[in-house]
Design a protein around this motif. Structure first.
Motif, PDB file in Angstrom:
ATOM      1  N   ASP A   1      -7.636 -14.552 -12.028  1.00 23.65           N
ATOM      2  CA  ASP A   1      -6.517 -14.123 -12.886  1.00 23.65           C
ATOM      3  C   ASP A   1      -5.760 -15.314 -13.475  1.00 23.65           C
ATOM      4  O   ASP A   1      -5.135 -15.194 -14.530  1.00 23.65           O
ATOM      5  CB  ASP A   1      -5.514 -13.281 -12.076  1.00 23.65           C
ATOM      6  N   ALA A   2      -5.780 -16.434 -12.766  1.00 24.26           N
ATOM      7  CA  ALA A   2      -4.953 -17.571 -13.185  1.00 24.26           C
ATOM      8  C   ALA A   2      -5.531 -18.325 -14.382  1.00 24.26           C
ATOM      9  O   ALA A   2      -4.803 -19.018 -15.085  1.00 24.26           O
ATOM     10  CB  ALA A   2      -4.774 -18.537 -12.008  1.00 24.26           C
ATOM     11  N   VAL A   3      -6.843 -18.202 -14.606  1.00 19.45           N
ATOM     12  CA  VAL A   3      -7.430 -18.977 -15.704  1.00 19.45           C
ATOM     13  C   VAL A   3      -7.540 -18.122 -16.958  1.00 19.45           C
ATOM     14  O   VAL A   3      -7.508 -16.889 -16.890  1.00 19.45           O
ATOM     15  CB  VAL A   3      -8.821 -19.556 -15.325  1.00 19.45           C
ATOM     16  N   GLU A   4      -7.684 -18.807 -18.095  1.00 23.00           N
ATOM     17  CA  GLU A   4      -7.791 -18.042 -19.343  1.00 23.00           C
ATOM     18  C   GLU A   4      -9.214 -17.582 -19.611  1.00 23.00           C
ATOM     19  O   GLU A   4      -9.470 -16.413 -19.834  1.00 23.00           O
ATOM     20  CB  GLU A   4      -7.300 -18.891 -20.511  1.00 23.00           C
ATOM     21  N   SER A   5     -10.144 -18.506 -19.592  1.00 28.32           N
ATOM     22  CA  SER A   5     -11.499 -18.080 -19.956  1.00 28.32           C
ATOM     23  C   SER A   5     -12.622 -18.776 -19.196  1.00 28.32           C
ATOM     24  O   SER A   5     -13.770 -18.347 -19.291  1.00 28.32           O
ATOM     25  CB  SER A   5     -11.715 -18.289 -21.460  1.00 28.32           C
ATOM     26  N   ILE A   6     -12.350 -19.826 -18.455  1.00 25.46           N
ATOM     27  CA  ILE A   6     -13.496 -20.490 -17.802  1.00 25.46           C
ATOM     28  C   ILE A   6     -14.035 -19.607 -16.665  1.00 25.46           C
ATOM     29  O   ILE A   6     -13.278 -18.846 -16.049  1.00 25.46           O
ATOM     30  CB  ILE A   6     -13.157 -21.900 -17.230  1.00 25.46           C
ATOM     31  N   PRO A   7     -15.335 -19.707 -16.399  1.00 26.67           N
ATOM     32  CA  PRO A   7     -15.896 -18.927 -15.300  1.00 26.67           C
ATOM     33  C   PRO A   7     -15.382 -19.426 -13.943  1.00 26.67           C
ATOM     34  O   PRO A   7     -15.334 -20.634 -13.705  1.00 26.67           O
ATOM     35  CB  PRO A   7     -17.406 -19.180 -15.411  1.00 26.67           C
ATOM     36  N   ILE A   8     -15.004 -18.471 -13.114  1.00 26.07           N
ATOM     37  CA  ILE A   8     -14.730 -18.776 -11.704  1.00 26.07           C
ATOM     38  C   ILE A   8     -15.938 -18.281 -10.916  1.00 26.07           C
ATOM     39  O   ILE A   8     -16.408 -17.160 -11.113  1.00 26.07           O
ATOM     40  CB  ILE A   8     -13.448 -18.066 -11.205  1.00 26.07           C
ATOM     41  N   VAL A   9     -16.433 -19.157 -10.054  1.00 20.86           N
ATOM     42  CA  VAL A   9     -17.613 -18.829  -9.259  1.00 20.86           C
ATOM     43  C   VAL A   9     -17.143 -18.536  -7.841  1.00 20.86           C
ATOM     44  O   VAL A   9     -16.576 -19.402  -7.175  1.00 20.86           O
ATOM     45  CB  VAL A   9     -18.615 -20.022  -9.265  1.00 20.86           C
ATOM     46  N   GLY A  10     -17.334 -17.305  -7.399  1.00 22.98           N
ATOM     47  CA  GLY A  10     -16.896 -16.910  -6.055  1.00 22.98           C
ATOM     48  C   GLY A  10     -17.885 -17.391  -5.014  1.00 22.98           C
ATOM     49  O   GLY A  10     -19.093 -17.371  -5.240  1.00 22.98           O
ATOM     50  N   ASN A  11     -17.360 -17.817  -3.871  1.00 20.36           N
ATOM     51  CA  ASN A  11     -18.249 -18.353  -2.821  1.00 20.36           C
ATOM     52  C   ASN A  11     -17.715 -18.004  -1.436  1.00 20.36           C
ATOM     53  O   ASN A  11     -16.519 -18.019  -1.207  1.00 20.36           O
ATOM     54  CB  ASN A  11     -18.356 -19.880  -2.979  1.00 20.36           C
ATOM     55  N   GLY A  12     -18.650 -17.714  -0.553  1.00 20.81           N
ATOM     56  CA  GLY A  12     -18.315 -17.533   0.850  1.00 20.81           C
ATOM     57  C   GLY A  12     -18.868 -16.256   1.446  1.00 20.81           C
ATOM     58  O   GLY A  12     -18.581 -15.154   0.982  1.00 20.81           O
ATOM     59  N   ASP A  13     -19.744 -16.446   2.451  1.00 23.84           N
ATOM     60  CA  ASP A  13     -20.243 -15.336   3.274  1.00 23.84           C
ATOM     61  C   ASP A  13     -21.074 -14.321   2.510  1.00 23.84           C
ATOM     62  O   ASP A  13     -21.158 -13.169   2.947  1.00 23.84           O
ATOM     63  CB  ASP A  13     -19.084 -14.619   3.982  1.00 23.84           C
ATOM     64  N   VAL A  14     -21.675 -14.691   1.401  1.00 25.62           N
ATOM     65  CA  VAL A  14     -22.558 -13.754   0.706  1.00 25.62           C
ATOM     66  C   VAL A  14     -23.953 -13.874   1.327  1.00 25.62           C
ATOM     67  O   VAL A  14     -24.575 -14.929   1.279  1.00 25.62           O
ATOM     68  CB  VAL A  14     -22.592 -14.037  -0.815  1.00 25.62           C
ATOM     69  N   ARG A  15     -24.384 -12.789   1.940  1.00 24.51           N
ATOM     70  CA  ARG A  15     -25.672 -12.790   2.652  1.00 24.51           C
ATOM     71  C   ARG A  15     -26.664 -11.777   2.073  1.00 24.51           C
ATOM     72  O   ARG A  15     -27.844 -11.834   2.347  1.00 24.51           O
ATOM     73  CB  ARG A  15     -25.467 -12.377   4.125  1.00 24.51           C
ATOM     74  N   THR A  16     -26.117 -10.802   1.354  1.00 24.28           N
ATOM     75  CA  THR A  16     -26.958  -9.702   0.878  1.00 24.28           C
ATOM     76  C   THR A  16     -26.602  -9.396  -0.579  1.00 24.28           C
ATOM     77  O   THR A  16     -25.566  -9.836  -1.093  1.00 24.28           O
ATOM     78  CB  THR A  16     -26.695  -8.423   1.693  1.00 24.28           C
ATOM     79  N   VAL A  17     -27.445  -8.575  -1.188  1.00 16.29           N
ATOM     80  CA  VAL A  17     -27.180  -8.106  -2.549  1.00 16.29           C
ATOM     81  C   VAL A  17     -25.819  -7.415  -2.580  1.00 16.29           C
ATOM     82  O   VAL A  17     -25.013  -7.634  -3.496  1.00 16.29           O
ATOM     83  CB  VAL A  17     -28.321  -7.143  -2.988  1.00 16.29           C
ATOM     84  N   GLU A  18     -25.539  -6.610  -1.574  1.00 18.97           N
ATOM     85  CA  GLU A  18     -24.271  -5.869  -1.549  1.00 18.97           C
ATOM     86  C   GLU A  18     -23.087  -6.822  -1.442  1.00 18.97           C
ATOM     87  O   GLU A  18     -22.054  -6.614  -2.077  1.00 18.97           O
ATOM     88  CB  GLU A  18     -24.238  -4.869  -0.377  1.00 18.97           C
ATOM     89  N   ASP A  19     -23.231  -7.867  -0.638  1.00 17.65           N
ATOM     90  CA  ASP A  19     -22.139  -8.857  -0.526  1.00 17.65           C
ATOM     91  C   ASP A  19     -21.865  -9.498  -1.884  1.00 17.65           C
ATOM     92  O   ASP A  19     -20.708  -9.718  -2.271  1.00 17.65           O
ATOM     93  CB  ASP A  19     -22.517 -10.001   0.434  1.00 17.65           C
TER      94      ASP A  19
END
Ligand SMILES: Cc1cc2nc3c(=O)[nH]c(=O)nc-3n(C[C@H](O)[C@H](O)[C@H](O)COP(=O)(O)O)c2cc1C
Length: 368
Positions: free
Chosen positions: A217-235
Protein backbone atom coordinates in the motif's frame (compact mmCIF):
# COMPACT_ATOMS: atom_id res chain seq x y z
CA UNK A 1 -16.18 -18.46 -3.35
CA UNK A 2 -13.92 -16.69 -5.80
CA UNK A 3 -10.77 -18.54 -4.91
CA UNK A 4 -9.04 -19.84 -8.03
CA UNK A 5 -7.63 -22.60 -5.92
CA UNK A 6 -10.72 -23.99 -4.29
CA UNK A 7 -9.86 -22.79 -0.79
CA UNK A 8 -12.57 -20.44 0.48
CA UNK A 9 -11.24 -16.94 1.01
CA UNK A 10 -11.66 -15.13 4.33
CA UNK A 11 -13.50 -11.78 4.26
CA UNK A 12 -10.14 -9.96 4.45
CA UNK A 13 -8.88 -11.93 1.47
CA UNK A 14 -12.04 -11.23 -0.51
CA UNK A 15 -11.44 -7.49 -0.32
CA UNK A 16 -7.88 -7.82 -1.55
CA UNK A 17 -6.51 -8.37 -5.06
CA UNK A 18 -7.88 -11.52 -6.70
CA UNK A 19 -5.32 -13.60 -8.55
CA UNK A 20 -5.94 -13.40 -12.27
CA UNK A 21 -5.33 -16.61 -14.16
CA UNK A 22 -3.95 -14.66 -17.11
CA UNK A 23 -1.80 -11.87 -15.80
CA UNK A 24 0.42 -9.65 -17.88
CA UNK A 25 4.12 -10.39 -17.47
CA UNK A 26 5.77 -8.50 -14.66
CA UNK A 27 8.50 -6.02 -15.52
CA UNK A 28 11.21 -4.98 -13.12
CA UNK A 29 12.93 -1.90 -14.46
CA UNK A 30 13.84 -2.78 -18.02
CA UNK A 31 13.49 -6.52 -17.51
CA UNK A 32 10.44 -8.64 -18.24
CA UNK A 33 10.07 -11.61 -15.93
CA UNK A 34 9.15 -15.01 -17.34
CA UNK A 35 7.13 -15.71 -14.19
CA UNK A 36 6.04 -13.96 -11.00
CA UNK A 37 7.55 -16.67 -8.81
CA UNK A 38 11.14 -15.93 -7.88
CA UNK A 39 13.92 -17.76 -6.09
CA UNK A 40 14.95 -16.11 -2.81
CA UNK A 41 18.68 -16.45 -2.09
CA UNK A 42 19.73 -19.14 0.39
CA UNK A 43 23.46 -18.70 0.95
CA UNK A 44 25.22 -21.99 0.40
CA UNK A 45 22.32 -23.60 -1.48
CA UNK A 46 21.10 -21.43 -4.34
CA UNK A 47 24.32 -21.58 -6.36
CA UNK A 48 24.51 -21.68 -10.16
CA UNK A 49 24.02 -25.45 -10.39
CA UNK A 50 20.88 -25.40 -8.25
CA UNK A 51 19.48 -22.36 -10.06
CA UNK A 52 20.10 -23.92 -13.45
CA UNK A 53 18.59 -27.27 -12.50
CA UNK A 54 15.58 -25.42 -11.11
CA UNK A 55 15.16 -23.29 -14.23
CA UNK A 56 15.16 -26.44 -16.36
CA UNK A 57 12.11 -27.69 -14.45
CA UNK A 58 10.19 -24.57 -15.57
CA UNK A 59 8.21 -21.78 -13.99
CA UNK A 60 11.00 -19.84 -12.31
CA UNK A 61 11.17 -16.07 -12.74
CA UNK A 62 13.96 -14.00 -11.24
CA UNK A 63 16.75 -15.66 -9.28
CA UNK A 64 19.24 -13.86 -7.06
CA UNK A 65 22.77 -14.89 -6.16
CA UNK A 66 23.82 -15.47 -2.57
CA UNK A 67 24.82 -12.42 -0.64
CA UNK A 68 28.21 -11.10 -1.82
CA UNK A 69 30.21 -8.71 0.29
CA UNK A 70 31.12 -5.66 -1.82
CA UNK A 71 34.67 -5.51 -0.41
CA UNK A 72 35.33 -9.12 -1.31
CA UNK A 73 33.90 -8.63 -4.77
CA UNK A 74 36.06 -5.59 -5.42
CA UNK A 75 39.17 -7.40 -4.26
CA UNK A 76 38.36 -10.29 -6.60
CA UNK A 77 38.23 -12.97 -3.89
CA UNK A 78 37.76 -16.41 -5.35
CA UNK A 79 34.73 -17.16 -3.17
CA UNK A 80 32.98 -14.00 -4.39
CA UNK A 81 33.79 -14.82 -8.00
CA UNK A 82 32.26 -18.27 -7.51
CA UNK A 83 29.14 -16.71 -6.03
CA UNK A 84 28.60 -14.47 -9.05
CA UNK A 85 29.38 -17.18 -11.61
CA UNK A 86 26.49 -17.47 -14.03
CA UNK A 87 25.65 -18.73 -17.52
CA UNK A 88 23.43 -17.61 -20.42
CA UNK A 89 20.74 -20.05 -19.23
CA UNK A 90 20.80 -18.52 -15.74
CA UNK A 91 18.53 -15.58 -16.63
CA UNK A 92 17.00 -13.40 -15.33
CA UNK A 93 19.51 -13.04 -12.50
CA UNK A 94 20.33 -10.33 -9.99
CA UNK A 95 23.51 -10.21 -7.95
CA UNK A 96 22.93 -9.46 -4.29
CA UNK A 97 25.50 -7.23 -2.63
CA UNK A 98 25.85 -5.57 0.74
CA UNK A 99 28.10 -3.13 2.52
CA UNK A 100 27.64 -0.41 5.07
CA UNK A 101 30.01 1.78 3.06
CA UNK A 102 28.16 3.70 0.35
CA UNK A 103 31.17 4.30 -1.90
CA UNK A 104 32.06 0.62 -1.82
CA UNK A 105 28.53 -0.41 -2.69
CA UNK A 106 28.54 2.03 -5.62
CA UNK A 107 31.88 0.72 -6.88
CA UNK A 108 30.71 -2.88 -6.63
CA UNK A 109 27.48 -2.04 -8.49
CA UNK A 110 29.40 -0.31 -11.30
CA UNK A 111 31.80 -3.21 -11.50
CA UNK A 112 28.89 -5.62 -11.89
CA UNK A 113 27.26 -3.48 -14.56
CA UNK A 114 30.53 -3.25 -16.49
CA UNK A 115 30.92 -7.01 -16.21
CA UNK A 116 27.54 -7.47 -17.95
CA UNK A 117 25.26 -8.33 -15.03
CA UNK A 118 21.68 -7.21 -15.58
CA UNK A 119 20.38 -6.49 -12.10
CA UNK A 120 21.58 -5.59 -8.61
CA UNK A 121 19.83 -6.49 -5.40
CA UNK A 122 20.82 -4.66 -2.22
CA UNK A 123 20.53 -6.69 0.97
CA UNK A 124 19.00 -5.01 3.99
CA UNK A 125 17.51 -8.03 5.63
CA UNK A 126 20.27 -10.27 6.82
CA UNK A 127 20.36 -10.90 10.57
CA UNK A 128 23.95 -12.14 10.58
CA UNK A 129 26.28 -10.41 13.03
CA UNK A 130 29.10 -10.14 10.54
CA UNK A 131 26.81 -8.29 8.14
CA UNK A 132 25.33 -5.99 10.74
CA UNK A 133 28.66 -5.33 12.40
CA UNK A 134 29.67 -3.65 9.14
CA UNK A 135 26.57 -1.48 9.15
CA UNK A 136 25.09 -3.40 6.19
CA UNK A 137 22.16 -5.82 6.35
CA UNK A 138 19.14 -5.21 8.56
CA UNK A 139 20.83 -2.55 10.72
CA UNK A 140 20.27 -0.15 7.84
CA UNK A 141 16.55 -0.46 8.37
CA UNK A 142 16.86 1.62 11.56
CA UNK A 143 18.30 4.55 9.68
CA UNK A 144 15.77 5.55 7.02
CA UNK A 145 17.63 8.55 5.67
CA UNK A 146 21.00 6.76 5.72
CA UNK A 147 19.51 3.73 3.97
CA UNK A 148 17.82 5.94 1.39
CA UNK A 149 21.06 7.82 0.66
CA UNK A 150 22.89 4.54 0.28
CA UNK A 151 20.30 3.17 -2.11
CA UNK A 152 20.10 6.41 -4.09
CA UNK A 153 23.88 6.38 -4.53
CA UNK A 154 23.71 2.97 -6.19
CA UNK A 155 20.62 3.72 -8.31
CA UNK A 156 22.24 6.88 -9.66
CA UNK A 157 25.52 5.14 -10.44
CA UNK A 158 24.18 2.40 -12.74
CA UNK A 159 21.67 2.00 -15.57
CA UNK A 160 20.65 -1.58 -14.72
CA UNK A 161 17.68 -2.11 -12.37
CA UNK A 162 18.42 -1.94 -8.65
CA UNK A 163 16.17 -3.80 -6.22
CA UNK A 164 16.23 -4.09 -2.43
CA UNK A 165 15.53 -7.06 -0.18
CA UNK A 166 14.59 -6.38 3.40
CA UNK A 167 12.62 -7.50 6.41
CA UNK A 168 9.59 -5.75 7.89
CA UNK A 169 11.82 -3.79 10.20
CA UNK A 170 14.26 -4.16 13.05
CA UNK A 171 11.62 -5.23 15.60
CA UNK A 172 7.88 -4.93 16.26
CA UNK A 173 8.33 -1.31 17.38
CA UNK A 174 10.24 -0.37 14.25
CA UNK A 175 8.27 -1.61 11.25
CA UNK A 176 10.06 0.55 8.73
CA UNK A 177 9.50 -1.47 5.54
CA UNK A 178 6.57 0.63 4.22
CA UNK A 179 8.36 3.96 4.73
CA UNK A 180 11.60 2.61 3.32
CA UNK A 181 9.96 1.04 0.27
CA UNK A 182 8.26 4.34 -0.52
CA UNK A 183 11.48 6.30 -0.10
CA UNK A 184 13.38 3.78 -2.24
CA UNK A 185 10.76 3.99 -4.96
CA UNK A 186 11.19 7.76 -5.08
CA UNK A 187 14.93 7.24 -5.55
CA UNK A 188 14.35 4.94 -8.53
CA UNK A 189 14.50 1.44 -7.04
CA UNK A 190 12.75 -1.00 -9.41
CA UNK A 191 11.27 -3.48 -6.90
CA UNK A 192 11.44 -4.36 -3.21
CA UNK A 193 11.30 -7.84 -1.72
CA UNK A 194 9.95 -8.05 1.83
CA UNK A 195 10.49 -11.04 4.09
CA UNK A 196 7.49 -10.77 6.42
CA UNK A 197 9.40 -11.02 9.68
CA UNK A 198 11.38 -8.51 11.69
CA UNK A 199 15.09 -8.81 12.20
CA UNK A 200 14.45 -9.54 15.88
CA UNK A 201 12.24 -12.50 14.98
CA UNK A 202 15.01 -14.22 13.08
CA UNK A 203 13.17 -17.17 11.59
CA UNK A 204 10.73 -17.59 14.48
CA UNK A 205 7.03 -16.85 14.53
CA UNK A 206 4.77 -16.54 11.56
CA UNK A 207 5.14 -14.35 8.50
CA UNK A 208 3.14 -11.14 8.89
CA UNK A 209 1.19 -10.86 5.67
CA UNK A 210 -0.44 -7.63 6.86
CA UNK A 211 3.03 -6.09 7.18
CA UNK A 212 3.77 -7.01 3.58
CA UNK A 213 0.35 -5.64 2.54
CA UNK A 214 1.19 -2.34 4.29
CA UNK A 215 4.35 -2.15 2.20
CA UNK A 216 2.37 -2.82 -0.98
CA UNK A 217 0.00 0.00 0.00
CA UNK A 218 2.87 2.37 0.73
CA UNK A 219 4.36 2.38 -2.76
CA UNK A 220 2.92 3.96 -5.88
CA UNK A 221 3.72 1.52 -8.62
CA UNK A 222 6.87 -0.54 -8.12
CA UNK A 223 6.38 -4.28 -7.60
CA UNK A 224 6.59 -5.54 -4.04
CA UNK A 225 7.75 -9.13 -3.86
CA UNK A 226 6.31 -11.02 -0.89
CA UNK A 227 8.58 -13.51 0.85
CA UNK A 228 8.45 -15.95 3.72
CA UNK A 229 7.23 -19.47 4.46
CA UNK A 230 5.81 -20.18 1.00
CA UNK A 231 5.97 -23.96 0.64
CA UNK A 232 3.01 -24.81 -1.57
CA UNK A 233 0.94 -23.44 -4.43
CA UNK A 234 -1.71 -22.48 -1.87
CA UNK A 235 0.82 -20.59 0.25
CA UNK A 236 1.92 -18.62 -2.81
CA UNK A 237 -1.68 -17.81 -3.67
CA UNK A 238 -2.37 -16.69 -0.11
CA UNK A 239 0.69 -14.45 -0.23
CA UNK A 240 -0.57 -12.85 -3.45
CA UNK A 241 -4.24 -12.47 -2.48
CA UNK A 242 -3.77 -11.29 1.10
CA UNK A 243 -0.90 -8.88 0.49
CA UNK A 244 -1.58 -7.79 -3.10
CA UNK A 245 2.11 -8.31 -3.85
CA UNK A 246 3.12 -8.46 -7.52
CA UNK A 247 5.40 -11.49 -7.16
CA UNK A 248 6.51 -14.05 -4.60
CA UNK A 249 10.08 -15.01 -3.69
CA UNK A 250 10.49 -18.58 -2.48
CA UNK A 251 13.60 -19.74 -0.60
CA UNK A 252 13.35 -22.86 1.56
CA UNK A 253 10.20 -23.93 -0.28
CA UNK A 254 12.32 -24.27 -3.44
CA UNK A 255 14.62 -26.70 -1.65
CA UNK A 256 11.70 -28.58 -0.22
CA UNK A 257 9.96 -28.80 -3.58
CA UNK A 258 12.00 -27.71 -6.62
CA UNK A 259 8.88 -28.43 -8.72
CA UNK A 260 6.93 -25.70 -6.93
CA UNK A 261 7.63 -23.17 -9.70
CA UNK A 262 6.48 -25.62 -12.36
CA UNK A 263 3.36 -26.34 -10.31
CA UNK A 264 2.62 -22.62 -10.03
CA UNK A 265 3.03 -22.32 -13.79
CA UNK A 266 0.64 -25.25 -14.31
CA UNK A 267 -1.99 -23.77 -12.05
CA UNK A 268 -1.63 -20.01 -12.55
CA UNK A 269 -0.69 -19.77 -16.21
CA UNK A 270 -2.27 -22.88 -17.65
CA UNK A 271 -5.23 -23.43 -15.32
CA UNK A 272 -4.16 -27.06 -14.94
CA UNK A 273 -3.74 -29.24 -11.88
CA UNK A 274 -0.19 -29.19 -10.58
CA UNK A 275 1.88 -32.20 -11.59
CA UNK A 276 3.87 -34.04 -8.94
CA UNK A 277 7.29 -35.24 -10.15
CA UNK A 278 7.72 -38.97 -10.64
CA UNK A 279 10.45 -40.76 -8.69
CA UNK A 280 12.54 -40.92 -11.86
CA UNK A 281 12.19 -37.17 -12.36
CA UNK A 282 13.35 -36.62 -8.79
CA UNK A 283 16.39 -38.83 -9.24
CA UNK A 284 17.13 -37.16 -12.59
CA UNK A 285 17.08 -33.81 -10.77
CA UNK A 286 19.62 -35.08 -8.24
CA UNK A 287 21.88 -36.24 -11.08
CA UNK A 288 21.45 -32.98 -13.01
CA UNK A 289 22.23 -30.92 -9.91
CA UNK A 290 25.43 -32.85 -9.28
CA UNK A 291 26.46 -32.81 -12.96
CA UNK A 292 26.01 -29.03 -13.12
CA UNK A 293 28.05 -28.70 -9.93
CA UNK A 294 30.92 -30.64 -11.50
CA UNK A 295 30.88 -28.29 -14.49
CA UNK A 296 31.71 -25.44 -12.14
CA UNK A 297 33.64 -27.11 -9.34
CA UNK A 298 35.10 -30.35 -10.76
CA UNK A 299 35.94 -32.99 -8.15
CA UNK A 300 35.31 -30.53 -5.32
CA UNK A 301 31.60 -31.08 -6.07
CA UNK A 302 31.85 -34.39 -4.21
CA UNK A 303 32.50 -32.38 -1.03
CA UNK A 304 30.02 -29.63 -1.85
CA UNK A 305 27.28 -32.15 -2.48
CA UNK A 306 27.43 -33.43 1.11
CA UNK A 307 25.16 -30.73 2.45
CA UNK A 308 22.46 -31.87 0.01
CA UNK A 309 22.77 -35.60 0.80
CA UNK A 310 20.43 -35.55 3.79
CA UNK A 311 17.88 -33.54 1.88
CA UNK A 312 17.83 -35.80 -1.17
CA UNK A 313 17.90 -38.84 1.12
CA UNK A 314 14.81 -37.69 3.00
CA UNK A 315 12.98 -36.47 -0.08
CA UNK A 316 13.57 -39.60 -2.15
CA UNK A 317 13.26 -42.10 0.67
CA UNK A 318 16.84 -43.23 0.03
CA UNK A 319 17.90 -46.06 2.35
CA UNK A 320 20.22 -44.77 5.06
CA UNK A 321 23.28 -46.71 3.88
CA UNK A 322 22.98 -45.06 0.44
CA UNK A 323 22.38 -41.63 1.96
CA UNK A 324 25.52 -42.18 3.99
CA UNK A 325 27.42 -42.98 0.80
CA UNK A 326 26.09 -39.76 -0.77
CA UNK A 327 27.90 -37.98 2.05
CA UNK A 328 31.21 -39.73 1.44
CA UNK A 329 31.73 -40.38 -2.26
CA UNK A 330 34.96 -39.05 -3.76
CA UNK A 331 34.46 -39.32 -7.52
CA UNK A 332 31.79 -38.82 -10.18
CA UNK A 333 31.95 -42.53 -11.04
CA UNK A 334 31.18 -43.43 -7.46
CA UNK A 335 28.31 -40.93 -7.46
CA UNK A 336 26.75 -42.55 -10.55
CA UNK A 337 27.15 -46.02 -9.04
CA UNK A 338 25.27 -44.82 -5.94
CA UNK A 339 22.55 -43.30 -8.13
CA UNK A 340 22.05 -46.65 -9.89
CA UNK A 341 21.39 -48.21 -6.51
CA UNK A 342 19.09 -45.35 -5.54
CA UNK A 343 17.05 -46.02 -8.68
CA UNK A 344 16.61 -49.63 -7.55
CA UNK A 345 16.08 -49.02 -3.87
CA UNK A 346 14.55 -45.57 -3.33
CA UNK A 347 11.33 -45.69 -1.40
CA UNK A 348 12.64 -48.41 0.95
CA UNK A 349 12.53 -45.64 3.54
CA UNK A 350 9.48 -43.45 3.84
CA UNK A 351 10.15 -40.12 2.13
CA UNK A 352 9.73 -37.13 4.39
CA UNK A 353 9.38 -33.40 4.20
CA UNK A 354 12.95 -32.21 4.40
CA UNK A 355 12.54 -28.52 5.28
CA UNK A 356 14.38 -28.89 8.56
CA UNK A 357 17.49 -29.76 6.57
CA UNK A 358 17.88 -26.19 5.37
CA UNK A 359 19.55 -24.79 8.46
CA UNK A 360 18.20 -21.54 9.83
CA UNK A 361 19.62 -19.54 12.72
CA UNK A 362 18.95 -21.24 15.99
CA UNK A 363 18.81 -19.11 19.14
CA UNK A 364 19.74 -15.44 19.18
CA UNK A 365 19.91 -14.26 15.60
CA UNK A 366 23.09 -12.31 16.34
CA UNK A 367 24.92 -15.62 16.46
CA UNK A 368 23.86 -16.88 13.07
C1 LIG B 1 20.27 -20.88 4.85
C2 LIG B 1 19.72 -19.54 4.48
C3 LIG B 1 20.51 -18.65 3.76
C4 LIG B 1 20.01 -17.38 3.40
N1 LIG B 1 20.79 -16.54 2.66
C5 LIG B 1 20.31 -15.34 2.26
C6 LIG B 1 21.08 -14.46 1.45
O1 LIG B 1 22.21 -14.75 1.05
N2 LIG B 1 20.52 -13.27 1.11
C7 LIG B 1 19.26 -12.90 1.50
O2 LIG B 1 18.78 -11.82 1.16
N3 LIG B 1 18.50 -13.73 2.24
C8 LIG B 1 18.99 -14.93 2.62
N4 LIG B 1 18.20 -15.77 3.35
C9 LIG B 1 16.80 -15.40 3.60
C10 LIG B 1 15.89 -15.97 2.49
O3 LIG B 1 16.18 -15.39 1.23
C11 LIG B 1 14.40 -15.71 2.80
O4 LIG B 1 14.20 -14.32 2.94
C12 LIG B 1 13.94 -16.41 4.06
O5 LIG B 1 14.48 -17.72 4.14
C13 LIG B 1 12.41 -16.49 4.12
O6 LIG B 1 11.90 -17.08 2.94
P1 LIG B 1 11.56 -18.66 2.83
O7 LIG B 1 10.63 -19.00 3.97
O8 LIG B 1 10.91 -18.78 1.48
O9 LIG B 1 12.83 -19.41 2.95
C14 LIG B 1 18.69 -17.01 3.76
C15 LIG B 1 17.90 -17.91 4.48
C16 LIG B 1 18.39 -19.16 4.84
C17 LIG B 1 17.52 -20.11 5.59
Amino acid sequence: MNSVWGTPLTPAEQTSVPLAVTEPPLTIGSRTMPSRYFLAPLAGYTHLAFRTALRELGGLGLATTDLVQATMLLSGRRKSMELITTSPADRPLSVQIFSGRPEELVRAAKWLEDAGYEGIDLNMGCPMAKVNGQGGGARLMCDTSGATRLVAGVVNAVRIPVTVKMRLGWDADNLTAPALARAFEQEGVSAVTVHGRTRQQGFHGGVDLDGIAATVDAVESIPIVGNGDVRTVEDAQRMRTVTGCAAVAIGRGAMLDPWLFRKLQDVVERGQSPREPTSDEQIDFLVRHFTLMTEQHGDYSCTLFRKFAGWYGARLGVPEDLEDRLRRFTSADEFHAIVEQIRERHGERESTIATALVKVPNGPVERW
